[in-house]
Scaffold this motif. Structure first.
Motif, mmCIF file in Angstrom:
data_model
loop_
_atom_site.group_PDB
_atom_site.id
_atom_site.type_symbol
_atom_site.label_atom_id
_atom_site.label_comp_id
_atom_site.label_asym_id
_atom_site.label_seq_id
_atom_site.Cartn_x
_atom_site.Cartn_y
_atom_site.Cartn_z
ATOM 1 N N SER A 66 -29.852 0.029 -9.552
ATOM 2 C CA SER A 66 -28.764 -0.597 -10.886
ATOM 3 C C SER A 66 -29.452 -0.354 -11.812
ATOM 4 O O SER A 66 -28.697 0.301 -13.208
ATOM 5 C CB SER A 66 -28.765 -2.024 -10.162
ATOM 6 O OG SER A 66 -27.967 -1.644 -9.135
ATOM 7 N N GLY A 69 -30.161 3.123 -12.923
ATOM 8 C CA GLY A 69 -28.533 3.922 -13.692
ATOM 9 C C GLY A 69 -28.496 3.310 -14.638
ATOM 10 O O GLY A 69 -28.256 3.613 -15.476
ATOM 11 N N GLY A 70 -28.543 2.202 -15.163
ATOM 12 C CA GLY A 70 -28.359 1.534 -16.866
ATOM 13 C C GLY A 70 -29.270 2.424 -17.414
ATOM 14 O O GLY A 70 -28.933 2.930 -18.708
ATOM 15 N N GLY A 72 -30.103 6.056 -17.278
ATOM 16 C CA GLY A 72 -29.586 6.890 -17.906
ATOM 17 C C GLY A 72 -28.591 6.975 -18.321
ATOM 18 O O GLY A 72 -27.938 7.698 -19.073
ATOM 19 N N LEU A 73 -27.990 6.252 -18.149
ATOM 20 C CA LEU A 73 -26.039 5.631 -18.842
ATOM 21 C C LEU A 73 -26.566 5.327 -20.235
ATOM 22 O O LEU A 73 -26.030 6.210 -21.076
ATOM 23 C CB LEU A 73 -25.385 4.524 -18.216
ATOM 24 C CG LEU A 73 -24.298 4.173 -18.689
ATOM 25 C CD1 LEU A 73 -23.261 5.461 -18.471
ATOM 26 C CD2 LEU A 73 -23.556 3.009 -18.009
ATOM 27 N N ALA A 74 -27.304 5.245 -20.439
ATOM 28 C CA ALA A 74 -28.074 4.431 -22.248
ATOM 29 C C ALA A 74 -28.434 5.764 -22.447
ATOM 30 O O ALA A 74 -27.736 6.368 -23.523
ATOM 31 C CB ALA A 74 -28.939 3.550 -22.305
ATOM 32 N N ARG A 76 -27.504 8.637 -21.982
ATOM 33 C CA ARG A 76 -26.129 9.364 -22.320
ATOM 34 C C ARG A 76 -25.119 9.132 -23.592
ATOM 35 O O ARG A 76 -24.271 9.649 -24.419
ATOM 36 C CB ARG A 76 -25.077 9.610 -21.142
ATOM 37 C CG ARG A 76 -25.923 9.925 -19.890
ATOM 38 C CD ARG A 76 -25.266 10.513 -18.846
ATOM 39 N NE ARG A 76 -23.775 10.856 -18.142
ATOM 40 C CZ ARG A 76 -23.547 12.541 -18.507
ATOM 41 N NH1 ARG A 76 -24.099 12.943 -18.421
ATOM 42 N NH2 ARG A 76 -22.239 12.437 -18.841
ATOM 43 N N THR A 77 -24.818 7.718 -23.613
ATOM 44 C CA THR A 77 -24.234 6.358 -24.108
ATOM 45 C C THR A 77 -24.999 6.584 -26.021
ATOM 46 O O THR A 77 -24.477 5.656 -26.231
ATOM 47 C CB THR A 77 -23.526 6.449 -23.906
ATOM 48 O OG1 THR A 77 -24.586 5.098 -23.394
ATOM 49 C CG2 THR A 77 -22.967 6.297 -22.281
ATOM 50 N N ALA A 86 -18.975 1.593 -21.287
ATOM 51 C CA ALA A 86 -19.229 2.212 -20.320
ATOM 52 C C ALA A 86 -20.358 1.710 -19.601
ATOM 53 O O ALA A 86 -20.248 1.822 -18.366
ATOM 54 C CB ALA A 86 -20.618 3.587 -20.352
ATOM 55 N N PHE A 87 -20.902 0.887 -19.709
ATOM 56 C CA PHE A 87 -21.361 -0.410 -18.768
ATOM 57 C C PHE A 87 -21.136 -1.430 -18.209
ATOM 58 O O PHE A 87 -21.260 -2.147 -16.981
ATOM 59 C CB PHE A 87 -22.817 -0.934 -19.698
ATOM 60 C CG PHE A 87 -24.120 -0.297 -20.293
ATOM 61 C CD1 PHE A 87 -24.740 -0.458 -19.007
ATOM 62 C CD2 PHE A 87 -23.513 0.543 -21.030
ATOM 63 C CE1 PHE A 87 -26.102 0.519 -19.814
ATOM 64 C CE2 PHE A 87 -24.999 1.551 -21.007
ATOM 65 C CZ PHE A 87 -26.195 0.974 -20.980
ATOM 66 N N LEU A 90 -20.339 0.462 -15.060
ATOM 67 C CA LEU A 90 -21.909 0.291 -14.062
ATOM 68 C C LEU A 90 -22.116 -1.196 -13.264
ATOM 69 O O LEU A 90 -22.638 -1.134 -12.181
ATOM 70 C CB LEU A 90 -23.001 0.348 -15.239
ATOM 71 C CG LEU A 90 -24.332 0.039 -14.661
ATOM 72 C CD1 LEU A 90 -24.939 1.167 -13.276
ATOM 73 C CD2 LEU A 90 -25.388 0.272 -15.240
#
Length: 249
Positions: A66, A69-70, A72-74, A76-77, A86-87, A90
């Motif tokens: 988890s 994943g945050g 990686g998402l950060a 990208r965004t 986007a979170f 998640l």
């Protein structure tokens, strides 16, 4: 918690905060690595810190997935206008993962409520760490991140000192706010008030979170100490970003 262990826990938190500032000056990839380290420390020790009797290993995996994943998402965004949008997906995925984790258990599912609660709380704290990666993209930039890290360090150090428990939290908050204000004077570039507000908000959350995690009995053990130290570091990340956006943009 013994004074020596409490101070050691606080010093680990300070080291992580310093690492975040240093990594931020190297770039987004280095900062992602520093945040990922904090996430992994939370994941590794969370089950022990909350004294889960079963499924500690799989709980650590769920929290790590988890939190990473945050991260990686950060990555990208971070440059989007509303990166936190986007979170929402998640966090929803984290909830589903927590329950899937329980459904896949083959140990009789003892302590089910405690396990779900512990897993979800660890996931949320780990994901909140991604906010550190979004801070440099606000108008406050690296100054906002530096002040947030200073506030965190100031607060956690005081929590580790032998002060009466009924005033320690307030003393930690005051120390963090003062350190943040001084840091804001030094590093802010025209946004002194906004930058200082970030530090004050971080000091409030850091002092409370550190007091809470260090009060756990397992925080005195080496297996639980990393989570008690890294938990506050992750918890304040998105708080700092949110205040930076509200006050600095």
């Amino acid at each position: 918690m013994p004074v020596v262990m409490s101070l050691l826990c606080s010093l680990v938190s300070v080291a992580l905060a310093v690492g975040l500032v240093a990594a931020a000056h190297w770039g987004a990839t280095a900062l992602a690595g520093a945040v990922a380290l904090a996430v992994v420390l939370v994941a590794l020790g969370w089950g022990a810190l909350l004294e889960l009797e079963r499924s500690r290993v799989t709980t650590a995996v769920v929290i790590a997935v988890s939190g990473l994943g945050g991260v990686g998402l950060a990555l990208r965004t971070a440059e989007r206008v509303q990166p936190l949008a986007a979170f929402a997906g998640l966090i929803a995925g984290c909830v589903l993962l927590a329950f899937a984790h329980q459904l896949l258990r083959r140990d009789g599912r003892g302590g089910l409520v405690e396990s779900v609660t512990a897993t979800l709380s660890g996931q949320v704290i780990a994901v909140l760490g991604a906010g550190w990666m979004l801070l440099p993209e606000t108008r406050l930039g690296l100054a906002g991140l530096t002040v947030a890290a200073a506030a965190l360090a100031g607060s956690v150090v005081v929590v580790g000192l032998p002060i009466e428990s009924n005033v320690r939290g307030w003393a930690a908050f005051a120390a963090g706010a003062v350190v943040a204000s001084l840091a804001a004077v030094v590093v802010s570039d025209g946004d002194l008030l906004a930058t200082a507000l970030v530090g004050v908000a971080v000091a409030a959350v850091a002092s409370g979170t550190t007091m809470l995690l260090q009060s756990q009995h397992a925080a005195v053990r080496l297996i639980g100490l990393p989570a008690a130290a890294a938990g506050p570091v992750c918890a304040v990340g998105t708080v700092a970003y949110a205040v930076a956006r509200l006050s600095g943009n």
